[in-house]
Design a protein around this motif. Structure first.
Motif, PDB file in Angstrom:
ATOM      1  N   LYS A 157      -5.157 -14.046  -0.271  1.00  0.00           N
ATOM      2  CA  LYS A 157      -6.096 -13.849  -1.362  1.00  0.00           C
ATOM      3  C   LYS A 157      -5.975 -12.451  -1.949  1.00  0.00           C
ATOM      4  O   LYS A 157      -6.082 -12.237  -3.156  1.00  0.00           O
ATOM      5  CB  LYS A 157      -7.522 -14.092  -0.863  1.00  0.00           C
ATOM      6  N   ALA A 158      -5.703 -11.467  -1.036  1.00  0.00           N
ATOM      7  CA  ALA A 158      -5.610 -10.073  -1.492  1.00  0.00           C
ATOM      8  C   ALA A 158      -4.370  -9.839  -2.335  1.00  0.00           C
ATOM      9  O   ALA A 158      -4.284  -8.845  -3.052  1.00  0.00           O
ATOM     10  CB  ALA A 158      -5.607  -9.132  -0.291  1.00  0.00           C
ATOM     11  N   MET A 159      -3.387 -10.702  -2.279  1.00  0.00           N
ATOM     12  CA  MET A 159      -2.154 -10.515  -3.049  1.00  0.00           C
ATOM     13  C   MET A 159      -2.384 -10.614  -4.559  1.00  0.00           C
ATOM     14  O   MET A 159      -1.551 -10.173  -5.339  1.00  0.00           O
ATOM     15  CB  MET A 159      -1.117 -11.566  -2.627  1.00  0.00           C
ATOM     16  N   TRP A 218       4.112  -5.333  -3.867  1.00  0.00           N
ATOM     17  CA  TRP A 218       3.606  -5.458  -2.477  1.00  0.00           C
ATOM     18  C   TRP A 218       4.373  -4.486  -1.592  1.00  0.00           C
ATOM     19  O   TRP A 218       5.597  -4.509  -1.554  1.00  0.00           O
ATOM     20  CB  TRP A 218       3.802  -6.883  -1.960  1.00  0.00           C
ATOM     21  N   CYS A 219       3.626  -3.594  -0.903  1.00  0.00           N
ATOM     22  CA  CYS A 219       4.234  -2.648   0.033  1.00  0.00           C
ATOM     23  C   CYS A 219       4.216  -3.269   1.422  1.00  0.00           C
ATOM     24  O   CYS A 219       3.140  -3.546   1.970  1.00  0.00           O
ATOM     25  CB  CYS A 219       3.475  -1.318   0.037  1.00  0.00           C
ATOM     26  N   THR A 220       5.411  -3.468   1.964  1.00  0.00           N
ATOM     27  CA  THR A 220       5.496  -4.110   3.280  1.00  0.00           C
ATOM     28  C   THR A 220       5.063  -3.176   4.404  1.00  0.00           C
ATOM     29  O   THR A 220       4.713  -3.645   5.485  1.00  0.00           O
ATOM     30  CB  THR A 220       6.932  -4.588   3.539  1.00  0.00           C
ATOM     31  N   GLU A 221       5.119  -1.842   4.153  1.00  0.00           N
ATOM     32  CA  GLU A 221       4.703  -0.900   5.196  1.00  0.00           C
ATOM     33  C   GLU A 221       3.199  -0.717   5.210  1.00  0.00           C
ATOM     34  O   GLU A 221       2.566  -0.709   6.259  1.00  0.00           O
ATOM     35  CB  GLU A 221       5.394   0.455   4.984  1.00  0.00           C
ATOM     36  N   ASP A 257       1.172  -2.806   3.868  1.00  0.00           N
ATOM     37  CA  ASP A 257       0.608  -4.129   4.041  1.00  0.00           C
ATOM     38  C   ASP A 257      -0.483  -4.398   3.011  1.00  0.00           C
ATOM     39  O   ASP A 257      -1.558  -4.926   3.325  1.00  0.00           O
ATOM     40  CB  ASP A 257       0.049  -4.276   5.463  1.00  0.00           C
ATOM     41  N   GLU A 258      -0.220  -4.029   1.713  1.00  0.00           N
ATOM     42  CA  GLU A 258      -1.217  -4.276   0.680  1.00  0.00           C
ATOM     43  C   GLU A 258      -0.554  -4.378  -0.691  1.00  0.00           C
ATOM     44  O   GLU A 258       0.590  -3.931  -0.895  1.00  0.00           O
ATOM     45  CB  GLU A 258      -2.285  -3.187   0.663  1.00  0.00           C
ATOM     46  N   ALA A 259      -1.291  -4.989  -1.637  1.00  0.00           N
ATOM     47  CA  ALA A 259      -0.810  -5.209  -2.998  1.00  0.00           C
ATOM     48  C   ALA A 259      -1.141  -3.999  -3.874  1.00  0.00           C
ATOM     49  O   ALA A 259      -2.149  -3.318  -3.664  1.00  0.00           O
ATOM     50  CB  ALA A 259      -1.429  -6.469  -3.570  1.00  0.00           C
TER      51      ALA A 259
END
Length: 609
Positions: free
Chosen positions: A41-43, A61-64, A66-68
């Motif tokens: 949902k946060a994406m 999206w930053c994979t490190e 962990d957020e959009a």
């Protein structure tokens, strides 16, 4: 690490949370679903802006982190030097890429100390740990390096290549198993047709046999019918002949009466009377023997039962594998399959003695007889695994603990603390043998590599299997209450305060004061080398790794554990016997095996957070 009052180095290991069988996995999966749903949902919106109360669509999206991120936050993110190494992907790619591969921030935190990042790698244990784990569990380990250093070149490392190769091997194994299952389905269909054809042939044979039986019966019926009719016809002819004779006599008398003289009539009547006497006797004889002849068919009521079935049906399983795994991976799989997930209560039984009972020692023979020590008298009580009383073995003194030695020869040895002695036992005849005396009370006893280890005052006595003293090892414990062998020749022992591991030369491997393990008593190990220690005052059974690290508490008050003394696995480790309620009751638990260790399950599931 700190020092106790005896000057020993003691590692205090906090016990991990006791996950209850199915409850912990269900709770974890429920939590995972909630977190994954929130992440998906946060994406759709920028999370930094959302924390400011703004609703800005996300584009990256930053994979490190962990957020959009929105376009503005993305530019800010890329402008910071500390964040330049972060991998950022388009939000559309993040939505279509499997979520577990991207959401790895939570996996950077310790599962025990959830607010601590994983910062170190212990090369000795091949474990990733936080600052607290390193302080508590890896203080004595020499090879600990920061995780950033350990991770350098990880993508090109040999371990990653081996992991990929292992995954490829597993995938091929799974494909091979699946193909065999699909082939097996086709085989079952073919076998169904073959069995039906076989049954049809059997039915034809049965029909042919019934036809033969029917023909034989009809032939016999024909013969019996002919025999009966022939007999009746013969008797009928004889009766007719007699009747004709009687008729002739009657006509002659009537003729003489009408035409002859009195003398002629008298003489004729006299002669005929003699004949009539013979005829009457013959008639009486025939009446006594003449009856109705019948054809009788006695049905064989058991014929259907005697016919029985055409055969029996069953599903036969062949567990032989038709694919190959590399030796290392096969051993790892076998170890995972042998992991004990937990225990389920099976049954309990009270020891059948008149005195107050306190069973302090248990040993199981090859045929799963239980030797119980401490029944309040100078006996070892022998029962079946199910609790059926078999007999007593009379000893010279009251026993504390017992160990099987020379199992093939059927021998055991028990400690007699009050007599400062040990005594040998023939487990076949259950007759006590010779005693070996010491200068102090002895409690714990174990057999290791044709040696007997006896716990004495501040020492461990090493004997051969005939009771001859070989060596003496000094220990810090005033009394060693329980001893258990380790596979590599080392041994574990407890003194009601700590759990120790010692090498044969007297060097200590570890000394553990485990959290929530009060008054540790008997020790056993499973096939993986994990220790199970009875906590007498804490009313539980702890599980430790072979190097002394606390893993979990598989049995506690919730499982009816109350004041346990001795514990013992059955020969195949399918059951765990616990001397419970201060040794008054033997409680038996079924062993539950899991395909993977609980630690591996948690690590794998945490990757999805």
């Amino acid at each position: 690490m700190n020092a106790n009052s005896r000057g020993n180095q003691v590692v205090r290991v906090p016990c991990e949370t006791h996950f209850r069988r199915n409850v912990w996995i269900e709770t974890l999966i429920y939590t995972l679903k909630g977190k994954l749903g929130a992440k998906l949902k946060a994406m759709t919106s920028c999370e930094p802006c959302h924390r400011k109360g703004l609703g800005v669509p996300a584009v990256k999206w930053c994979t490190e982190c962990d957020e959009a991120l929105c376009s503005s936050c993305y530019d800010s993110h890329r402008s910071m030097k500390a964040l330049l190494s972060h991998r950022i992907v388009d939000i559309d790619l993040a939505k279509t890429t499997p979520v577990p591969a991207l959401m790895k921030l939570s996996s950077q935190f310790c599962k025990t100390h959830t607010n601590q990042r994983l910062e170190y790698h212990c090369l000795f244990h091949d474990a990733i740990c936080c600052q607290n784990c390193m302080t508590h569990n890896h203080r004595a380990c020499a090879n600990i390096i920061p995780i950033d250093i350990a991770a350098k070149g990880a993508k090109e490392s040999r371990s990653i290549s081996e992991l990929l190769s292992q995954l490829e091997n597993i995938q091929q194994s799974l494909d091979g198993i699946r193909q065999r299952k699909l082939q097996n389905i086709k085989q079952i269909d073919d076998q169904d047709i073959a069995i039906r054809n076989t049954v049809s042939r059997l039915r034809q044979k049965v029909t042919e046999r019934l036809n033969v039986i029917e023909k034989e019966l009809y032939d016999e019926l024909k013969n019996l019918k002919q025999s009966g009719k022939s007999k009746l016809e013969r008797e009928s002819r004889k009766l007719q002949q007699t009747a004709d004779l009687v008729k002739s006599h009657k006509e002659q008398i009537e003729f003489e009466k009408q035409n002859g003289t009195d003398k002629q009539t008298f003489l004729a009547a006299h002669i005929i009377k003699e004949h009539i006497i013979g005829i009457e006797e013959r008639i009486l004889h025939m009446k006594s023997r003449t009856g109705t002849i019948s054809l009788v068919f006695q049905e064989n009521g058991d014929i259907l039962d005697s016919l029985g079935s055409f055969g029996s049906l069953s599903l036969s399983s062949n567990t032989k594998t038709s694919f190959n795994m590399d030796e290392k991976h096969s051993k790892e799989v076998e170890q995972r399959e042998s992991f004990i997930q937990g225990f389920d209560f099976s049954y309990k039984f009270d020891v059948n003695v008149k005195q107050d009972v306190m069973i302090t020692g248990i040993a199981a023979t090859d045929d799963n007889r239980l030797l119980l020590c401490g029944g309040g008298k100078c006996n070892i009580i022998i029962t079946t695994l199910e609790g059926k009383y078999l007999q007593d073995c009379k000893l010279t003194g009251e026993p504390w603990d017992v160990a099987i030695t020379r199992e093939r020869e059927g021998k055991a040895v028990a400690t007699l603390p009050i007599l400062y002695a040990i005594q040998f036992i023939n487990t076949n005849s259950m007759v006590a043998g010779k005693m070996v005396k010491f200068n102090w009370r002895v409690y714990g006893i174990a057999t290791i590599d044709k040696r007997i280890i006896v716990g004495g005052k501040n020492s461990l006595q090493i004997l051969d299997t005939d009771g001859i003293k070989l060596n003496e090892i000094a220990v810090p414990s005033i009394s060693v209450f329980y001893i258990h062998p380790r596979e590599n020749g080392d041994f574990y022992y407890s003194d009601c305060t700590y759990v120790y591991c010692m090498k044969p030369d007297g060097r200590h491997v570890f000394c553990q004061d485990v959290s929530n393990l009060d008054s540790p008593r008997n020790i056993v190990t499973d096939t993986r080398g994990n220790l199970y220690v009875a906590g007498h005052r804490s009313n539980n059974v702890h599980r430790l790794s072979s190097d002394g690290i606390s893993l979990d508490v598989p049995l506690s008050k919730e499982d009816a554990i109350n004041g346990p003394f001795a514990i013992c696995f059955s020969l195949d480790q399918s059951k765990l016997c616990v001397s419970n309620r201060n040794g008054k009751t033997i409680t038996v638990y079924d062993t539950m095996y899991a395909p993977q260790s609980r630690e591996k399950d948690i690590q794998n599931l945490l990757k999805y957070l």
